[in-house]
Write a protein that holds these residues in place. Sequence first.
Motif, PDB file in Angstrom:
ATOM      1  N   ARG A   2       0.773  -1.048   0.084  1.00 46.43           N
ATOM      2  CA  ARG A   2       0.205   0.075   0.155  1.00 46.43           C
ATOM      3  C   ARG A   2       0.894   1.021  -0.067  1.00 46.43           C
ATOM      4  O   ARG A   2       1.935   1.267   0.618  1.00 46.43           O
ATOM      5  CB  ARG A   2      -0.957  -0.084   1.402  1.00 46.43           C
ATOM      6  CG  ARG A   2      -1.768  -1.267   1.150  1.00 46.43           C
ATOM      7  CD  ARG A   2      -2.530  -1.145   2.394  1.00 46.43           C
ATOM      8  NE  ARG A   2      -3.565  -2.140   2.369  1.00 46.43           N
ATOM      9  CZ  ARG A   2      -4.956  -2.168   3.191  1.00 46.43           C
ATOM     10  NH1 ARG A   2      -4.973  -1.206   4.040  1.00 46.43           N
ATOM     11  NH2 ARG A   2      -5.771  -3.175   3.049  1.00 46.43           N
ATOM     12  N   VAL A 317      11.122 -11.902   1.699  1.00 52.57           N
ATOM     13  CA  VAL A 317       9.573 -11.856   2.434  1.00 52.57           C
ATOM     14  C   VAL A 317       8.637 -11.514   1.649  1.00 52.57           C
ATOM     15  O   VAL A 317       7.545 -11.202   2.284  1.00 52.57           O
ATOM     16  CB  VAL A 317      10.113 -11.009   3.861  1.00 52.57           C
ATOM     17  CG1 VAL A 317      10.968 -11.647   4.504  1.00 52.57           C
ATOM     18  CG2 VAL A 317      10.204  -9.706   3.371  1.00 52.57           C
ATOM     19  N   GLY A 318       8.492 -11.541   0.472  1.00 51.55           N
ATOM     20  CA  GLY A 318       7.331 -11.346  -0.476  1.00 51.55           C
ATOM     21  C   GLY A 318       7.060 -10.020  -1.302  1.00 51.55           C
ATOM     22  O   GLY A 318       6.417  -9.959  -1.934  1.00 51.55           O
ATOM     23  N   ASP A 323       6.957  -3.335  -6.092  1.00 43.60           N
ATOM     24  CA  ASP A 323       7.106  -2.821  -4.574  1.00 43.60           C
ATOM     25  C   ASP A 323       8.394  -2.136  -4.543  1.00 43.60           C
ATOM     26  O   ASP A 323       8.529  -0.891  -4.054  1.00 43.60           O
ATOM     27  CB  ASP A 323       6.990  -3.928  -3.648  1.00 43.60           C
ATOM     28  CG  ASP A 323       5.722  -4.457  -3.579  1.00 43.60           C
ATOM     29  OD1 ASP A 323       4.594  -4.076  -3.888  1.00 43.60           O
ATOM     30  OD2 ASP A 323       5.640  -5.702  -3.092  1.00 43.60           O
TER      31      ASP A 323
ATOM     32  N   ARG B  82       4.602 -13.477  -4.229  1.00 44.93           N
ATOM     33  CA  ARG B  82       3.608 -13.877  -3.497  1.00 44.93           C
ATOM     34  C   ARG B  82       3.773 -15.288  -2.586  1.00 44.93           C
ATOM     35  O   ARG B  82       3.569 -15.234  -1.372  1.00 44.93           O
ATOM     36  CB  ARG B  82       2.137 -13.999  -4.235  1.00 44.93           C
ATOM     37  CG  ARG B  82       0.904 -14.069  -3.395  1.00 44.93           C
ATOM     38  CD  ARG B  82      -0.337 -13.632  -4.092  1.00 44.93           C
ATOM     39  NE  ARG B  82      -1.283 -13.761  -3.517  1.00 44.93           N
ATOM     40  CZ  ARG B  82      -1.840 -13.129  -2.503  1.00 44.93           C
ATOM     41  NH1 ARG B  82      -1.265 -11.995  -2.181  1.00 44.93           N
ATOM     42  NH2 ARG B  82      -2.881 -13.184  -1.768  1.00 44.93           N
ATOM     43  N   GLY B  85       6.117 -14.600   0.269  1.00 46.76           N
ATOM     44  CA  GLY B  85       5.678 -13.735   1.179  1.00 46.76           C
ATOM     45  C   GLY B  85       4.617 -14.601   2.210  1.00 46.76           C
ATOM     46  O   GLY B  85       4.358 -14.207   3.218  1.00 46.76           O
ATOM     47  N   LEU B 109       6.894  -6.774   8.231  1.00 43.56           N
ATOM     48  CA  LEU B 109       7.054  -6.408   6.646  1.00 43.56           C
ATOM     49  C   LEU B 109       6.527  -7.385   5.717  1.00 43.56           C
ATOM     50  O   LEU B 109       6.007  -6.868   4.773  1.00 43.56           O
ATOM     51  CB  LEU B 109       8.709  -6.459   6.692  1.00 43.56           C
ATOM     52  CG  LEU B 109       9.433  -5.781   5.320  1.00 43.56           C
ATOM     53  CD1 LEU B 109       8.900  -4.315   5.422  1.00 43.56           C
ATOM     54  CD2 LEU B 109      10.750  -5.899   5.457  1.00 43.56           C
ATOM     55  N   PRO B 110       6.401  -8.918   5.885  1.00 43.03           N
ATOM     56  CA  PRO B 110       5.927  -9.934   5.042  1.00 43.03           C
ATOM     57  C   PRO B 110       4.512  -9.418   4.851  1.00 43.03           C
ATOM     58  O   PRO B 110       3.893  -9.468   3.796  1.00 43.03           O
ATOM     59  CB  PRO B 110       6.525 -11.034   5.578  1.00 43.03           C
ATOM     60  CG  PRO B 110       7.393 -10.944   6.525  1.00 43.03           C
ATOM     61  CD  PRO B 110       7.386  -9.573   7.062  1.00 43.03           C
ATOM     62  N   VAL B 112       3.160  -6.501   4.783  1.00 43.62           N
ATOM     63  CA  VAL B 112       3.084  -5.262   4.339  1.00 43.62           C
ATOM     64  C   VAL B 112       2.816  -5.330   2.943  1.00 43.62           C
ATOM     65  O   VAL B 112       2.102  -4.876   2.119  1.00 43.62           O
ATOM     66  CB  VAL B 112       4.320  -4.207   4.687  1.00 43.62           C
ATOM     67  CG1 VAL B 112       4.297  -3.116   3.763  1.00 43.62           C
ATOM     68  CG2 VAL B 112       4.271  -3.659   5.978  1.00 43.62           C
ATOM     69  N   TYR B 113       3.640  -6.327   2.252  1.00 43.26           N
ATOM     70  CA  TYR B 113       3.960  -6.666   0.938  1.00 43.26           C
ATOM     71  C   TYR B 113       2.463  -7.557   0.487  1.00 43.26           C
ATOM     72  O   TYR B 113       2.064  -7.565  -0.652  1.00 43.26           O
ATOM     73  CB  TYR B 113       4.842  -7.539   0.608  1.00 43.26           C
ATOM     74  CG  TYR B 113       6.163  -6.888   0.679  1.00 43.26           C
ATOM     75  CD1 TYR B 113       6.491  -5.466   0.152  1.00 43.26           C
ATOM     76  CD2 TYR B 113       7.104  -7.240   1.595  1.00 43.26           C
ATOM     77  CE1 TYR B 113       7.680  -4.747   0.554  1.00 43.26           C
ATOM     78  CE2 TYR B 113       8.331  -6.500   1.837  1.00 43.26           C
ATOM     79  CZ  TYR B 113       8.392  -5.301   1.275  1.00 43.26           C
ATOM     80  OH  TYR B 113       9.658  -4.487   1.642  1.00 43.26           O
ATOM     81  N   GLN B 114       1.646  -7.979   1.684  1.00 42.73           N
ATOM     82  CA  GLN B 114       0.480  -8.629   1.347  1.00 42.73           C
ATOM     83  C   GLN B 114      -0.848  -7.972   1.368  1.00 42.73           C
ATOM     84  O   GLN B 114      -2.046  -8.275   1.359  1.00 42.73           O
ATOM     85  CB  GLN B 114       0.317  -9.994   2.065  1.00 42.73           C
ATOM     86  CG  GLN B 114       1.141 -11.040   1.989  1.00 42.73           C
ATOM     87  CD  GLN B 114       1.706 -11.489   0.649  1.00 42.73           C
ATOM     88  OE1 GLN B 114       0.859 -11.792  -0.225  1.00 42.73           O
ATOM     89  NE2 GLN B 114       2.911 -11.746   0.444  1.00 42.73           N
ATOM     90  N   ASP B 115      -0.640  -6.374   1.719  1.00 40.91           N
ATOM     91  CA  ASP B 115      -1.604  -5.468   1.728  1.00 40.91           C
ATOM     92  C   ASP B 115      -2.592  -5.954   2.959  1.00 40.91           C
ATOM     93  O   ASP B 115      -3.571  -5.563   2.942  1.00 40.91           O
ATOM     94  CB  ASP B 115      -2.370  -5.421   0.396  1.00 40.91           C
ATOM     95  CG  ASP B 115      -1.656  -4.729  -0.702  1.00 40.91           C
ATOM     96  OD1 ASP B 115      -0.491  -4.266  -0.504  1.00 40.91           O
ATOM     97  OD2 ASP B 115      -2.120  -4.828  -1.907  1.00 40.91           O
ATOM     98  N   ILE B 116      -2.103  -6.242   4.029  1.00 38.65           N
ATOM     99  CA  ILE B 116      -2.788  -6.628   5.080  1.00 38.65           C
ATOM    100  C   ILE B 116      -2.793  -5.374   6.020  1.00 38.65           C
ATOM    101  O   ILE B 116      -2.151  -4.468   6.197  1.00 38.65           O
ATOM    102  CB  ILE B 116      -2.152  -7.692   5.914  1.00 38.65           C
ATOM    103  CG1 ILE B 116      -2.302  -8.946   5.150  1.00 38.65           C
ATOM    104  CG2 ILE B 116      -2.721  -7.823   7.172  1.00 38.65           C
ATOM    105  CD1 ILE B 116      -1.440 -10.106   5.700  1.00 38.65           C
TER     106      ILE B 116
END
Lengths: 403, 227
Positions: A2, A317-318, A323, B82, B85, B109-110, B112-116
Amino acid sequence: MRLMDAFEQVLLSFSSNKFKTLMSSLGIIIGVIAIVVMLSVGEGLQAGVGRAFEGMDLDVITVFPGSSGFEAGRFVYMKPAELDDKDVHELENTVGVKLASPRVGSSMSIKFRNEERMTSIIAVSAEKEPKLSDLIEKGRFLIDSDRSAIVIGSDIANKMFKMPLNPGMRLSITNKNNDISRDFTIVGVFKEKDQITAFGDNTNMEIFTTHQALKDLLGAKNYTYSQILITVEDQNQIETTSIKVEESLKRLHKDEAFTVFMMKSILEQIGQVLTMIKYALGGIGAISLIVGGIGIVNVMMLTVTERIKEIGVMKAVGATKEDIQMLFMLESGLLGFVSGLIGIATGAAISLMIANLGNFPIAVTWSSLAIGLAFGVITTTIAGVYPANRAARFDPVEALRME
Amino acid sequence: MKAILDIENVSKSYRLGKTAVPVLSEINLSIKEGEFAAIMGPSGSGKSTLLNIIGCLDRPTSGKIMISSVDTSSLSEPELARIRGKRIGFVFQTFNLIPRLTALKNVELPMVYQDIPREVRIKRSMMLLEMLGLKDRFDHRPSELSGGERQRVAIARALINDPEILLADEPTGNLDSKTGQEIMQIFNTLHNEGRTILMVTHDLGLAQNCDRIIRLKDGRIDDGKHG
């Protein structure tokens, strides 16, 4: 990822290396300051010149005999047209012309008490000069039947002789070419005109009289007009009217030279030149911004190199390529935005300071501020593209191996 | 127990100039759900490369990697990101925390990249930090933490998205033996809770703790048959 989270990370990255952030933003700040100051100077120049030309007669076409003599780059000699009442009559009957007022200028010696000065004297048709008539401060304006009356400008009245001149006073005017001398009575004094201009009248420094009076002084049988001032009915149609005027005069002066001149077109040309100057000045500012942008590229490349391992971790970590790209683009874009804001604020302050200290015409406009900010953001964003792409492309395994 | 990880005929070679240097040759391996397996082998035997390929950080030259029946060797770059992550948790020898971020932010951090959303992230991160005994260290940066604490933050980070498999590359390699024991204790606990763990190690003592030891030699699984 985000946008809010990306923002947070970018801000953390700024605050974790304040010195580097400051140094890289300094280049952008200075560039933006340069743009804003330069544009403000240009803008001020334009406004200043515009003020100087204010109150100039934009509805007037001037016709005078002779021409510059160049046609298609070749010198051509043509006999200057002799302008007389026939021309005035013809012009007054031309479509779009409201008034055609003939004038003759001449240099004369004037003597008041024992002081003698050379000055220019202009003969006018009194009834056709409402604008001059409006300028009278003391006394009255000329009437066509006057034969020994003059109206004088404020500088002549107050500065030319030891004693200020006032309506009712008498002085003598001599034509040095033929030694004809006549006595004149001052009937009126113009108010002082606040005008800096290279074109048109400077009524402050001139003496006006009637055609009959000047004819007497010149003593010549052949009395021709040195210019005819044409007032048009509609200022917006002045270009069309000027073409009509030229056609009318061509009919009367087939092989003779005359010039049709509009203050409006001169002003437009000056305006164009000033706009060019303004953007040329802005361009000088832009060059310093580009240098600042190159500085940003350097700093961002350094940042990317410093963080190769982090980029590997983020990917592990994804984080996607996008990003990582967004993070670095945001970092340089935000740096540009904040630096741009600081730059335009400082630039505006410096401009106003110069304006106050140097009495220089400077105008800080919203558009110069917007241009300054936009250039700052665009430069840094472009500067960020290459480092961000490089960062995004790192192979995570190799990135993680970095120490 | 069903297999969570199936490796079929995986080979990996690197190009060194014109010659291809093989690092892994025809690896076949299956890890069952809940298993705690150790990968051992001398330096250069391909342990880390195997772990990186399983962790979707690297791609095999040939062969298939099935994580919960999904063939990762055919996935696109964003799809791999994905999987890294969400379905894999990585623990590194050198911890690999982001120095600017606090322990809490590193753990988050992980996610964050999954838009949680932030509230969910903070809640789960704090829960994991508490579980790992770092509740009062959440706002410390990595430089303010000891080695063991850093590795515990890294473990919390690896667990944050509840991955199907935990990959650990010599997780105690940079720690003293006492701290190393503590970290191993955590892995044992996670194993007892049912987590699937694959750990690369040099330490036979640690490996003997595991359900199974996979030995690698010259890029092949050494099951005794090849001498």
